[in-house]
Motif scaffolding. Structure first.
Motif, PDB file in Angstrom:
ATOM      1  N   ASP A 193      45.206  27.319  37.657  1.00  0.00           N
ATOM      2  CA  ASP A 193      45.297  27.760  36.304  1.00  0.00           C
ATOM      3  C   ASP A 193      45.329  29.307  36.423  1.00  0.00           C
ATOM      4  N   ILE A 194      45.905  29.755  35.237  1.00  0.00           N
ATOM      5  CA  ILE A 194      46.372  31.379  34.966  1.00  0.00           C
ATOM      6  C   ILE A 194      45.437  31.997  33.844  1.00  0.00           C
ATOM      7  N   CYS A 195      44.915  32.956  34.076  1.00  0.00           N
ATOM      8  CA  CYS A 195      44.284  33.751  33.124  1.00  0.00           C
ATOM      9  C   CYS A 195      44.725  35.173  33.192  1.00  0.00           C
ATOM     10  N   PHE A 196      45.216  35.739  32.129  1.00  0.00           N
ATOM     11  CA  PHE A 196      45.473  37.111  31.751  1.00  0.00           C
ATOM     12  C   PHE A 196      44.521  38.067  31.504  1.00  0.00           C
ATOM     13  N   TRP A 197      44.176  39.248  32.309  1.00  0.00           N
ATOM     14  CA  TRP A 197      43.079  39.976  31.775  1.00  0.00           C
ATOM     15  C   TRP A 197      43.675  41.545  31.624  1.00  0.00           C
ATOM     16  N   SER A 198      43.789  41.913  30.690  1.00  0.00           N
ATOM     17  CA  SER A 198      44.376  43.284  30.442  1.00  0.00           C
ATOM     18  C   SER A 198      43.234  44.376  29.941  1.00  0.00           C
ATOM     19  N   VAL A 223      45.364  29.577  30.596  1.00  0.00           N
ATOM     20  CA  VAL A 223      44.178  28.744  30.227  1.00  0.00           C
ATOM     21  C   VAL A 223      43.505  29.510  29.193  1.00  0.00           C
ATOM     22  N   PHE A 224      43.366  30.818  29.506  1.00  0.00           N
ATOM     23  CA  PHE A 224      43.021  31.624  28.283  1.00  0.00           C
ATOM     24  C   PHE A 224      43.307  33.266  28.822  1.00  0.00           C
ATOM     25  N   TYR A 225      43.009  34.080  28.095  1.00  0.00           N
ATOM     26  CA  TYR A 225      43.329  35.538  28.103  1.00  0.00           C
ATOM     27  C   TYR A 225      42.198  36.560  27.867  1.00  0.00           C
ATOM     28  N   LEU A 226      42.085  37.558  28.306  1.00  0.00           N
ATOM     29  CA  LEU A 226      40.848  38.267  27.836  1.00  0.00           C
ATOM     30  C   LEU A 226      41.405  39.778  27.964  1.00  0.00           C
ATOM     31  N   ASP A 227      40.754  40.581  26.931  1.00  0.00           N
ATOM     32  CA  ASP A 227      41.310  41.912  26.673  1.00  0.00           C
ATOM     33  C   ASP A 227      39.878  42.945  27.260  1.00  0.00           C
ATOM     34  N   ARG A 228      40.180  44.101  26.475  1.00  0.00           N
ATOM     35  CA  ARG A 228      39.458  45.185  27.050  1.00  0.00           C
ATOM     36  C   ARG A 228      37.863  44.906  26.785  1.00  0.00           C
ATOM     37  N   SER A 229      37.510  44.213  25.782  1.00  0.00           N
ATOM     38  CA  SER A 229      36.167  44.136  25.349  1.00  0.00           C
ATOM     39  C   SER A 229      35.439  43.154  26.175  1.00  0.00           C
ATOM     40  N   ALA A 230      36.259  42.590  27.274  1.00  0.00           N
ATOM     41  CA  ALA A 230      35.424  41.779  28.110  1.00  0.00           C
ATOM     42  C   ALA A 230      35.012  42.607  29.644  1.00  0.00           C
ATOM     43  N   MET A 231      35.571  43.792  29.304  1.00  0.00           N
ATOM     44  CA  MET A 231      35.427  44.598  30.574  1.00  0.00           C
ATOM     45  C   MET A 231      33.953  45.244  30.461  1.00  0.00           C
ATOM     46  N   LEU A 232      33.490  45.491  31.615  1.00  0.00           N
ATOM     47  CA  LEU A 232      32.127  46.151  31.656  1.00  0.00           C
ATOM     48  C   LEU A 232      32.116  47.721  32.120  1.00  0.00           C
ATOM     49  N   PRO A 233      31.549  48.635  31.468  1.00  0.00           N
ATOM     50  CA  PRO A 233      31.207  49.881  31.889  1.00  0.00           C
ATOM     51  C   PRO A 233      30.127  50.027  32.897  1.00  0.00           C
ATOM     52  N   ARG A 293      42.449  25.698  41.114  1.00  0.00           N
ATOM     53  CA  ARG A 293      41.867  27.092  41.375  1.00  0.00           C
ATOM     54  C   ARG A 293      42.180  28.137  40.104  1.00  0.00           C
ATOM     55  N   LEU A 294      41.588  29.260  40.125  1.00  0.00           N
ATOM     56  CA  LEU A 294      41.898  30.078  38.902  1.00  0.00           C
ATOM     57  C   LEU A 294      42.578  31.528  39.485  1.00  0.00           C
ATOM     58  N   LEU A 295      43.689  31.820  39.011  1.00  0.00           N
ATOM     59  CA  LEU A 295      44.157  32.947  39.332  1.00  0.00           C
ATOM     60  C   LEU A 295      44.009  33.804  38.000  1.00  0.00           C
ATOM     61  N   VAL A 296      43.295  34.835  38.177  1.00  0.00           N
ATOM     62  CA  VAL A 296      43.287  35.969  37.177  1.00  0.00           C
ATOM     63  C   VAL A 296      44.074  37.068  37.396  1.00  0.00           C
ATOM     64  N   LEU A 297      44.962  37.310  36.383  1.00  0.00           N
ATOM     65  CA  LEU A 297      46.174  38.217  36.686  1.00  0.00           C
ATOM     66  C   LEU A 297      46.148  39.395  35.642  1.00  0.00           C
ATOM     67  N   ASP A 298      46.059  40.567  36.164  1.00  0.00           N
ATOM     68  CA  ASP A 298      46.225  41.790  35.395  1.00  0.00           C
ATOM     69  C   ASP A 298      47.678  42.061  34.706  1.00  0.00           C
ATOM     70  N   LYS A 325      43.540  46.587  24.180  1.00  0.00           N
ATOM     71  CA  LYS A 325      42.795  45.926  22.965  1.00  0.00           C
ATOM     72  C   LYS A 325      43.605  44.665  22.742  1.00  0.00           C
ATOM     73  N   ARG A 326      42.945  43.727  21.991  1.00  0.00           N
ATOM     74  CA  ARG A 326      43.493  42.453  21.823  1.00  0.00           C
ATOM     75  C   ARG A 326      44.909  42.252  21.206  1.00  0.00           C
ATOM     76  N   LYS A 327      45.160  43.146  20.198  1.00  0.00           N
ATOM     77  CA  LYS A 327      46.417  43.273  19.488  1.00  0.00           C
ATOM     78  C   LYS A 327      47.488  43.648  20.467  1.00  0.00           C
ATOM     79  N   CYS A 328      47.231  44.529  21.307  1.00  0.00           N
ATOM     80  CA  CYS A 328      47.929  45.155  22.111  1.00  0.00           C
ATOM     81  C   CYS A 328      48.370  44.094  23.311  1.00  0.00           C
ATOM     82  N   LEU A 329      47.542  43.621  23.448  1.00  0.00           N
ATOM     83  CA  LEU A 329      47.491  42.510  24.770  1.00  0.00           C
ATOM     84  C   LEU A 329      48.405  41.175  24.266  1.00  0.00           C
TER      85      LEU A 329
END
Length: 323
Positions: A181-186, A211-221, A141-146, A189-193
């Motif tokens: 599986d673990i994903c970090f989503w913060s 397995v991967f990580y996502l930054d602010r650019s993937a967030m949705l306004p 399964r996937l755990l998306v972790l702030d 911005k990417r450099k800070c992350l």
């Protein structure tokens, strides 16, 4: 003999002798890259090591290594950016400093114009690229972790990184990795992350591999309405469908999202688990056991084989943590 070390898109080759130590290589790396020795973490050695380890003791098949580390000027830029982001986050924390009774279990926030939000999501999904660190494991399964205020608190920028990590973080990640599986989503911005992930040590830990990580650019306004106050405002949220579109192994049935912000679940309320924010280093106490309890809960529902699209996980988690 030769040893290759990759950093920042470049490969650095060193000719070494039998008595060359890893510390000697790190000094040479510092001269050529500018990354100070105490900032360096070398990945791919495959054995326990320190600065006295002889390079000749390293398996020849592992003599193509990777360096993780940042230049001092880049770290200063990250810290300045964090100071700016910190002010925004402190406002958010004040707005959403809710007790459990204050947060509607199935979503405190609702999306005001769902059609417009989905159009935005389709456009954002087209632009965002997910770079896999490694392939997803079959059947996991996937755990998306702030990160911020979930497992890490950078509120005091002078504090050592090791003092900013929530108690039990590495034990928690090690335990749940057996099932998720673990994903970090913060929101960073990417450099800070990447600087935070480096500080926490999650990219080089041998017990779990994200397995991967996502930054602010993937967030949705989107325009979100607070059900408590009735106020509507433009908020950035974390839409899980963006992941599901890009990594088809994961879907609503096998993905959970852990965050300290209710609004990030606005499009996926049944997949969200809100935990108490780790946002007070001044009054920090070693008896913070939130991640210990969360790990027990995540392992329990994974072993029992629940489909998360059918499981009332937010309500079940609230009951579990109050037991």
């Amino acid at each position: 003999m030769k040893i290759d070390v990759r950093w920042n898109g470049n490969t650095y080759t060193f000719v070494v002798s039998d008595d060359t130590t890893l510390g000697d290589v790190q000094e040479a790396l510092s001269d050529r890259t500018g990354v100070l020795v105490h900032r360096q973490k070398i990945i791919g050695l495959g054995v326990k090591h320190d600065e006295t380890t002889l390079v000749s003791e390293i398996d020849p098949s592992r003599r193509r290594l990777m360096l993780i580390g940042s230049l001092e000027e880049d770290i200063e830029k990250v810290q300045r950016a964090e100071e700016s982001e910190l002010r925004d986050w402190q406002v958010d924390i004040c707005e959403e400093n809710d007790a459990w009774s204050d947060c509607d279990i199935h979503g405190r926030y609702s999306v005001s114009d769902m059609s417009k939000a989905l159009d935005r999501l389709a456009a954002r999904s087209f632009k965002v690229k997910i770079d896999l660190i490694r392939p997803p494991r079959e059947g996991k399964r996937l755990l998306v972790l702030d990160i911020d205020y979930t497992i890490y608190n950078h509120v005091n920028l002078a504090t050592k990184p090791s003092d900013c990590i929530r108690p039990g973080t590495n034990a928690f990640l090690t335990k749940v990795y057996e099932h998720y599986d673990i994903c970090f989503w913060s929101q960073s911005k990417r450099k800070c992350l990447e600087a935070k992930l480096e500080s926490i040590g999650v990219l080089s830990n041998e017990n779990y591999k994200p397995v991967f990580y996502l930054d602010r650019s993937a967030m949705l306004p989107v325009q979100c309405t607070d059900k408590q106050t009735g106020k509507t405002a433009l908020r950035e949220i974390k839409p899980l469908k963006l992941i599901w579109d890009k990594v088809p192994q994961f879907n609503a049935a096998n993905t959970l999202h852990v965050d300290d912000m209710c609004r990030n679940f606005a499009l996926n309320p049944r997949n969200g688990i809100k935990i108490s924010p780790y946002n007070d280093l001044v009054n920090w106490k070693s008896d913070d056991r939130e991640l210990e309890h969360l790990g027990e809960y995540l392992i329990m529902i994974a072993i029992q084989g629940y489909s998360f699209s059918k499981l009332d996980s937010p309500r079940l988690w609230e009951k579990f943590r109050k037991r």
